[in-house]
Design a protein around this motif. Structure first.
Motif, PDB file in Angstrom:
ATOM      1  N   ARG A   9       6.470   1.541  -1.282  1.00  0.00           N
ATOM      2  CA  ARG A   9       6.483   2.868  -0.658  1.00  0.00           C
ATOM      3  C   ARG A   9       5.942   3.657  -1.745  1.00  0.00           C
ATOM      4  O   ARG A   9       4.461   4.598  -1.802  1.00  0.00           O
ATOM      5  N   ILE A  10       6.505   3.433  -3.199  1.00  0.00           N
ATOM      6  CA  ILE A  10       5.687   4.711  -3.625  1.00  0.00           C
ATOM      7  C   ILE A  10       4.881   4.043  -5.149  1.00  0.00           C
ATOM      8  O   ILE A  10       3.966   4.376  -5.312  1.00  0.00           O
ATOM      9  N   SER A  11       4.692   2.070  -4.696  1.00  0.00           N
ATOM     10  CA  SER A  11       3.462   2.082  -5.225  1.00  0.00           C
ATOM     11  C   SER A  11       2.204   2.214  -4.229  1.00  0.00           C
ATOM     12  O   SER A  11       0.799   2.826  -5.458  1.00  0.00           O
ATOM     13  N   ASP A  16      -2.537   6.117  -3.858  1.00  0.00           N
ATOM     14  CA  ASP A  16      -3.246   7.249  -3.020  1.00  0.00           C
ATOM     15  C   ASP A  16      -3.309   8.067  -4.251  1.00  0.00           C
ATOM     16  O   ASP A  16      -4.050   9.303  -3.786  1.00  0.00           O
ATOM     17  N   ARG A  17      -1.774   8.676  -4.487  1.00  0.00           N
ATOM     18  CA  ARG A  17      -2.457  10.008  -5.368  1.00  0.00           C
ATOM     19  C   ARG A  17      -3.497   9.900  -6.331  1.00  0.00           C
ATOM     20  O   ARG A  17      -4.247  10.910  -6.378  1.00  0.00           O
ATOM     21  N   THR A 115       6.096  14.655  -4.820  1.00  0.00           N
ATOM     22  CA  THR A 115       6.994  14.310  -4.228  1.00  0.00           C
ATOM     23  C   THR A 115       6.412  13.477  -3.504  1.00  0.00           C
ATOM     24  O   THR A 115       5.979  13.588  -2.637  1.00  0.00           O
ATOM     25  N   VAL A 116       7.403  12.485  -2.878  1.00  0.00           N
ATOM     26  CA  VAL A 116       7.201  10.880  -2.008  1.00  0.00           C
ATOM     27  C   VAL A 116       8.014  11.873  -0.455  1.00  0.00           C
ATOM     28  O   VAL A 116       9.183  11.111  -1.086  1.00  0.00           O
ATOM     29  N   ALA A 117       7.148  11.568  -0.223  1.00  0.00           N
ATOM     30  CA  ALA A 117       7.972  12.031   1.439  1.00  0.00           C
ATOM     31  C   ALA A 117       9.803  11.050   2.123  1.00  0.00           C
ATOM     32  O   ALA A 117       9.263  10.018   1.100  1.00  0.00           O
ATOM     33  N   THR A 148       9.140   7.672 -13.828  1.00  0.00           N
ATOM     34  CA  THR A 148      10.036   7.774 -13.229  1.00  0.00           C
ATOM     35  C   THR A 148      10.876   9.056 -11.590  1.00  0.00           C
ATOM     36  O   THR A 148      10.111   9.461 -11.905  1.00  0.00           O
ATOM     37  N   MET A 149      11.779   8.074 -11.406  1.00  0.00           N
ATOM     38  CA  MET A 149      12.042   9.377  -9.841  1.00  0.00           C
ATOM     39  C   MET A 149      13.874   8.465  -9.718  1.00  0.00           C
ATOM     40  O   MET A 149      13.926   7.353 -10.007  1.00  0.00           O
ATOM     41  N   LEU A 150      14.551   9.705  -8.981  1.00  0.00           N
ATOM     42  CA  LEU A 150      15.761   9.012  -8.748  1.00  0.00           C
ATOM     43  C   LEU A 150      15.570   9.148  -7.556  1.00  0.00           C
ATOM     44  O   LEU A 150      15.123  10.101  -6.298  1.00  0.00           O
ATOM     45  N   ALA A 151      15.254   7.810  -7.035  1.00  0.00           N
ATOM     46  CA  ALA A 151      15.686   7.752  -5.675  1.00  0.00           C
ATOM     47  C   ALA A 151      16.855   7.072  -5.026  1.00  0.00           C
ATOM     48  O   ALA A 151      17.625   6.348  -5.320  1.00  0.00           O
ATOM     49  N   THR A 152      16.567   7.279  -3.622  1.00  0.00           N
ATOM     50  CA  THR A 152      17.630   6.962  -2.687  1.00  0.00           C
ATOM     51  C   THR A 152      17.002   6.027  -1.413  1.00  0.00           C
ATOM     52  O   THR A 152      15.842   6.910  -0.809  1.00  0.00           O
ATOM     53  N   PHE A 153      17.321   4.892  -0.932  1.00  0.00           N
ATOM     54  CA  PHE A 153      17.081   4.198  -0.265  1.00  0.00           C
ATOM     55  C   PHE A 153      18.819   3.419   0.577  1.00  0.00           C
ATOM     56  O   PHE A 153      19.546   3.373  -0.202  1.00  0.00           O
ATOM     57  N   GLY A 154      17.856   2.816   1.792  1.00  0.00           N
ATOM     58  CA  GLY A 154      19.259   2.167   2.117  1.00  0.00           C
ATOM     59  C   GLY A 154      19.046   2.232   3.397  1.00  0.00           C
ATOM     60  O   GLY A 154      18.779   3.213   4.364  1.00  0.00           O
ATOM     61  N   ASP A 155      20.762   1.969   4.751  1.00  0.00           N
ATOM     62  CA  ASP A 155      20.727   1.472   5.790  1.00  0.00           C
ATOM     63  C   ASP A 155      22.183   1.859   6.102  1.00  0.00           C
ATOM     64  O   ASP A 155      23.282   1.059   5.600  1.00  0.00           O
TER      65      ASP A 155
END
Length: 193
Positions: A9-11, A16-17, A115-117, A148-155
């Motif tokens: 997603r970030i790549s 795109d940006r 910001t990546v939604a 850098t990005m503080l990212a959160t992901f998971g299920d």
């Protein structure tokens, strides 16, 4: 649905940006390893100017991450420019090619605070000039931009089980070599001679 694959997603969001100013008909773009070996660098720099994006790491905070994984996701953008008019133009640019300094500035302006939604906001860290040991083209100039990005992901809601498109990328592919040349369940050597 929460983000299950922040790396892809970030790549794609970064490419795109960047394409807002670094047009595809002028700038080559690759996703590359980090660190980048000399041989791989030479194989990539067949067309310039070049943007090369690499994933560096994702480090969780010291206090733990909880039910969803979070941490500082680090990427690195490498910029390579070259000018056929000579070394004096590789940093500032002219009508024949972009300069390294305006390219670094443009990339930093596009990405810092972007910001990546549903994932996080990108921040620019160090911007540095770089070089490739033994790279023979003296008309080239290279820079790196750490992101850098503080990212959160998971299920946490069971979305992973319902993410058919995502799950298919993990196991619904045809391994090589061609099964007609070698039976599918037979072991095969993936090392190149």
């Amino acid at each position: 649905m929460p983000e299950l694959d922040p790396f892809t997603r970030i790549s794609t969001a970064i490419e795109d940006r960047l394409r807002l100013a670094f047009k595809a008909n002028r700038w080559d773009f690759h996703i590359v390893p980090d660190p980048l070996s000399d041989a791989e660098f030479r194989s990539l720099v067949t067309r310039t100017p070049l943007l090369a994006l690499s994933f560096r790491q994702m480090n969780p905070p010291d206090k733990g991450v909880g039910r969803r994984f979070s941490g500082n996701l680090g990427m690195r953008l490498t910029i390579v420019v070259k000018n056929p008019n000579g070394r004096q133009y590789r940093y500032l640019g002219d009508a024949k090619g972009p300069g390294l300094f305006p390219s670094m500035s443009g990339a930093a302006l596009l990405l810092n605070g972007f910001t990546v939604a549903d994932l996080g906001t990108i921040f620019v860290g160090a911007i540095a000039q770089a070089y490739a040991e033994g790279f023979p083209d003296l008309n080239a100039a290279i820079a790196t931009i750490d992101l850098t990005m503080l990212a959160t992901f998971g299920d946490i809601l069971g979305d992973f089980e319902n993410a058919d498109d995502f799950l298919s990328t993990l196991s619904s592919f045809e391994p090589w070599p061609d099964p007609e040349l070698q039976p599918r369940d037979e072991p095969y050597d993936v090392r190149t001679p």
